[in-house]
Design an enzyme around this catalytic site. Structure first.
Site, PDB file in Angstrom:
ATOM      1  N   CYS A 134      57.657  11.018  37.464  1.00 18.60           N
ATOM      2  CA  CYS A 134      56.241  10.758  37.667  1.00 18.60           C
ATOM      3  C   CYS A 134      55.838  11.014  39.126  1.00 18.60           C
ATOM      4  O   CYS A 134      56.136  12.061  39.678  1.00 18.60           O
ATOM      5  CB  CYS A 134      55.926   9.337  37.195  1.00 18.60           C
ATOM      6  SG  CYS A 134      54.181   9.000  36.907  1.00 18.60           S
ATOM      7  N   HIS A 135      55.173  10.052  39.783  1.00 17.69           N
ATOM      8  CA  HIS A 135      54.815  10.232  41.188  1.00 17.69           C
ATOM      9  C   HIS A 135      56.037  10.251  42.093  1.00 17.69           C
ATOM     10  O   HIS A 135      55.959  10.711  43.237  1.00 17.69           O
ATOM     11  CB  HIS A 135      53.862   9.119  41.643  1.00 17.69           C
ATOM     12  CG  HIS A 135      52.503   9.207  41.025  1.00 17.69           C
ATOM     13  ND1 HIS A 135      52.163   8.529  39.877  1.00 17.69           N
ATOM     14  CD2 HIS A 135      51.393   9.907  41.393  1.00 17.69           C
ATOM     15  CE1 HIS A 135      50.904   8.796  39.562  1.00 17.69           C
ATOM     16  NE2 HIS A 135      50.410   9.630  40.459  1.00 17.69           N
ATOM     17  N   GLU A 165      46.390  12.514  36.342  1.00 20.31           N
ATOM     18  CA  GLU A 165      45.768  11.839  37.489  1.00 20.31           C
ATOM     19  C   GLU A 165      44.255  11.747  37.314  1.00 20.31           C
ATOM     20  O   GLU A 165      43.640  10.704  37.590  1.00 20.31           O
ATOM     21  CB  GLU A 165      46.101  12.589  38.779  1.00 20.31           C
ATOM     22  CG  GLU A 165      45.934  11.776  40.043  1.00 20.31           C
ATOM     23  CD  GLU A 165      47.008  10.716  40.219  1.00 20.31           C
ATOM     24  OE1 GLU A 165      46.718   9.539  39.889  1.00 20.31           O
ATOM     25  OE2 GLU A 165      48.110  11.053  40.690  1.00 20.31           O
TER      26      GLU A 165
END
Length: 229
Positions: A134-135, A165
């Site tokens: 993910c991030h 996002e």
């Protein structure tokens, strides 16, 4: 048995928004659970060391599985998240893999942390695995390989998508978009459907797309371990 370093954030609040952030709990839980069941050893590190906040949005009922609740109520696990190693004090030579968890906070403390970059580069150069979800993939953008080139250049890499996002309404709040940052470093960015589990492995770099992908990343890391034994 392998030794794996799990990276978590120290950032508890968006610098530019009155909103809490931190580790997205499930992204740690689902990776760690797979690895511990295989007998591998886990240590936890953050840029500054000590406490890692938990993103309260990751604790909402619609985000928590039964497994997440088990870990959330496990005092040993939660205490480890509260007493992480500092990146500067880690001996990278001890580890066979590094795994960058996500949560939006990581976008403010992973990418420019030279200690984390050096740890990951050392692990990779000695034949280990660099992984993220993910991030957390934002932590890979400034890692260099042995030649000084971006580690992710010309490799298939995933991470939180621009459309995911935008669906959260945070595309103008984060300092950059994870997908764009990966592409800017020469990665061959790949993805599945938004919010569906997706992971990809390429030359000992293993990445997952979103919060649903921690277990998929773990499975790919295990496959790399098995192929290199």
């Amino acid at each position: 048995m392998k030794k794996i370093l799990v990276v978590v954030t120290n950032v508890s609040k968006y610098p530019n928004l009155e909103r809490a952030t931190g580790l997205w709990l499930g992204e740690a839980v689902h990776f760690v659970d797979v690895m511990q069941k295989e007998g591998h050893e886990i240590d936890y590190v953050s840029p500054k060391g000590g406490y890692t906040p938990i993103d309260p949005h990751s604790l909402q009922a619609d985000q928590m599985s039964e497994l997440d609740w088990q870990y959330y109520e496990d005092q040993t696990f939660m205490n480890k998240l509260g007493t992480t190693l500092a990146a500067a004090e880690v001996n990278a030579a001890e580890y066979d893999a590094i795994y960058y968890t996500g949560g939006h906070g990581v976008m403010w403390d992973y990418p420019e942390d030279a200690h984390l970059q050096n740890i990951a580069s050392t692990i990779y150069q000695k034949g280990g695995v660099v992984s993220a979800v993910c991030h957390g993939s934002a932590g890979l953008v400034n890692i260099k390989d042995a030649t000084g080139e971006p580690l992710i250049a010309n490799k298939k890499v995933s991470g939180f998508t621009n459309t995911e996002e935008a669906a959260l309404g945070l595309e103008n709040i984060v300092p950059f978009l994870t997908e764009d940052a990966l592409v800017s470093q020469g990665a061959n960015y790949v993805k599945g459907d938004d919010w569906a589990a997706f992971a990809v492995a390429d030359h000992r770099v293993v990445t997952g797309q979103n919060p649903a992908s921690g277990g998929a990343v773990a499975a790919e890391v295990l496959s790399v371990f098995n192929s290199t034994n």
